[in-house]
Scaffold this motif. Sequence first.
Motif, PDB file in Angstrom:
ATOM      1  N   THR A 189      -5.346   4.829   9.033  1.00 56.06           N
ATOM      2  CA  THR A 189      -3.543   5.346   9.412  1.00 56.06           C
ATOM      3  C   THR A 189      -2.580   4.741   9.831  1.00 56.06           C
ATOM      4  O   THR A 189      -1.488   4.456  10.170  1.00 56.06           O
ATOM      5  CB  THR A 189      -3.556   6.963   9.556  1.00 56.06           C
ATOM      6  N   PRO A 211       3.258  18.907   1.485  1.00 54.16           N
ATOM      7  CA  PRO A 211       3.941  18.233   1.680  1.00 54.16           C
ATOM      8  C   PRO A 211       2.291  16.929   1.663  1.00 54.16           C
ATOM      9  O   PRO A 211       1.433  17.022   1.036  1.00 54.16           O
ATOM     10  CB  PRO A 211       3.305  18.157   3.787  1.00 54.16           C
ATOM     11  N   GLN A 212       3.096  15.671   1.790  1.00 50.11           N
ATOM     12  CA  GLN A 212       1.735  14.580   0.707  1.00 50.11           C
ATOM     13  C   GLN A 212       2.574  13.244   1.217  1.00 50.11           C
ATOM     14  O   GLN A 212       3.372  12.763   1.791  1.00 50.11           O
ATOM     15  CB  GLN A 212       1.951  15.163  -0.523  1.00 50.11           C
ATOM     16  N   THR A 213       1.357  12.642   1.512  1.00 54.68           N
ATOM     17  CA  THR A 213       1.687  10.878   1.899  1.00 54.68           C
ATOM     18  C   THR A 213       0.910  10.083   0.508  1.00 54.68           C
ATOM     19  O   THR A 213       0.007  10.263   0.179  1.00 54.68           O
ATOM     20  CB  THR A 213       0.945  10.063   2.733  1.00 54.68           C
ATOM     21  N   SER A 255       9.416  16.099   0.872  1.00 52.44           N
ATOM     22  CA  SER A 255       8.082  16.615   1.081  1.00 52.44           C
ATOM     23  C   SER A 255       7.135  14.922   1.173  1.00 52.44           C
ATOM     24  O   SER A 255       6.040  15.361   1.210  1.00 52.44           O
ATOM     25  CB  SER A 255       7.920  17.298   0.295  1.00 52.44           C
ATOM     26  N   THR A 292       5.897  11.925   2.488  1.00 56.45           N
ATOM     27  CA  THR A 292       5.620  10.111   2.990  1.00 56.45           C
ATOM     28  C   THR A 292       5.112   8.902   2.559  1.00 56.45           C
ATOM     29  O   THR A 292       4.270   9.092   2.058  1.00 56.45           O
ATOM     30  CB  THR A 292       5.166  10.351   4.542  1.00 56.45           C
ATOM     31  N   ASP A 312      -3.326  14.722   0.313  1.00 56.28           N
ATOM     32  CA  ASP A 312      -2.178  15.558   0.967  1.00 56.28           C
ATOM     33  C   ASP A 312      -2.253  15.826   2.163  1.00 56.28           C
ATOM     34  O   ASP A 312      -3.184  14.407   2.969  1.00 56.28           O
ATOM     35  CB  ASP A 312      -2.501  17.245   0.601  1.00 56.28           C
ATOM     36  N   HIS A 313      -2.219  17.045   3.057  1.00 59.03           N
ATOM     37  CA  HIS A 313      -2.479  16.761   4.880  1.00 59.03           C
ATOM     38  C   HIS A 313      -4.032  16.316   5.261  1.00 59.03           C
ATOM     39  O   HIS A 313      -4.388  16.045   6.322  1.00 59.03           O
ATOM     40  CB  HIS A 313      -1.648  17.682   5.843  1.00 59.03           C
ATOM     41  N   GLU A 314      -4.872  17.259   4.475  1.00 56.86           N
ATOM     42  CA  GLU A 314      -6.121  17.085   4.740  1.00 56.86           C
ATOM     43  C   GLU A 314      -7.438  16.698   3.814  1.00 56.86           C
ATOM     44  O   GLU A 314      -8.073  16.349   3.498  1.00 56.86           O
ATOM     45  CB  GLU A 314      -6.563  19.257   4.079  1.00 56.86           C
ATOM     46  N   PHE A 315      -6.570  15.689   3.108  1.00 58.91           N
ATOM     47  CA  PHE A 315      -6.410  14.310   2.545  1.00 58.91           C
ATOM     48  C   PHE A 315      -7.353  14.234   1.368  1.00 58.91           C
ATOM     49  O   PHE A 315      -8.072  13.315   1.227  1.00 58.91           O
ATOM     50  CB  PHE A 315      -7.555  12.876   3.804  1.00 58.91           C
TER      51      PHE A 315
END
Length: 206
Positions: free
Chosen positions: A13, A78-80, A108, A110, A141-144
């Motif tokens: 990351t 929220p997501q990457t 939301s 990235t 998501d934020h918890e992968f």
Amino acid sequence: MKNVAELFTLPVTESAYSYADYMLLMEKVVAENRTTGPNQSDDLSYYTKLNLARMQRLNKKVTISEELKEMVGQISVPQTWYILTEAWCGDAAQNIPVLAAAALSNPSITVKLLLRDENPELMDAYLTNGGRSIPKLIAVDHEFNELFTWGPRPAGAQELMLQQKANPAKSLKEFVEDIQRWYIADKTESVQKEMVEILEGVFAEK
């Protein structure tokens, strides 16, 4: 939904680029007449220079369809969107600006870019027919938790690639020119339609 946190370690990351920083990296390697990754050659440097010009053009001119805008706009979690890539990759140059333009319209989402050859374990978890094909989009998501993936290219371009591998009658230069003509004719429509279909599937699962 599977959790892929073990693949996104801190070294992974922390090595990710924002889209703006990735464009700066492209400019830097072109100015130095090289490319990203361990393999360096005049051909790869040449393709990298072409790719930078293509990405700069698409950054200015790409138009996201209303359908894709609507689907992306519905994302509230929220997501990457991590995208594995390298500067020499022509498919990446054609598709990443579209993915970035779509994603960056929603706060939301990235967008982060990772160099394939610096992240072999992550790449090897997302092979295409056993190969390290790029670009590869992995949305988490934020918890992968893995939300969806896309790549390495639209179905029409992928079919051309499979035909070339099955019967490599054309030189690499000729094949690259064929793929380029396909992308020019397609006008980013295929990648956008495929993303709409993927997001429709994600929302249908909820």
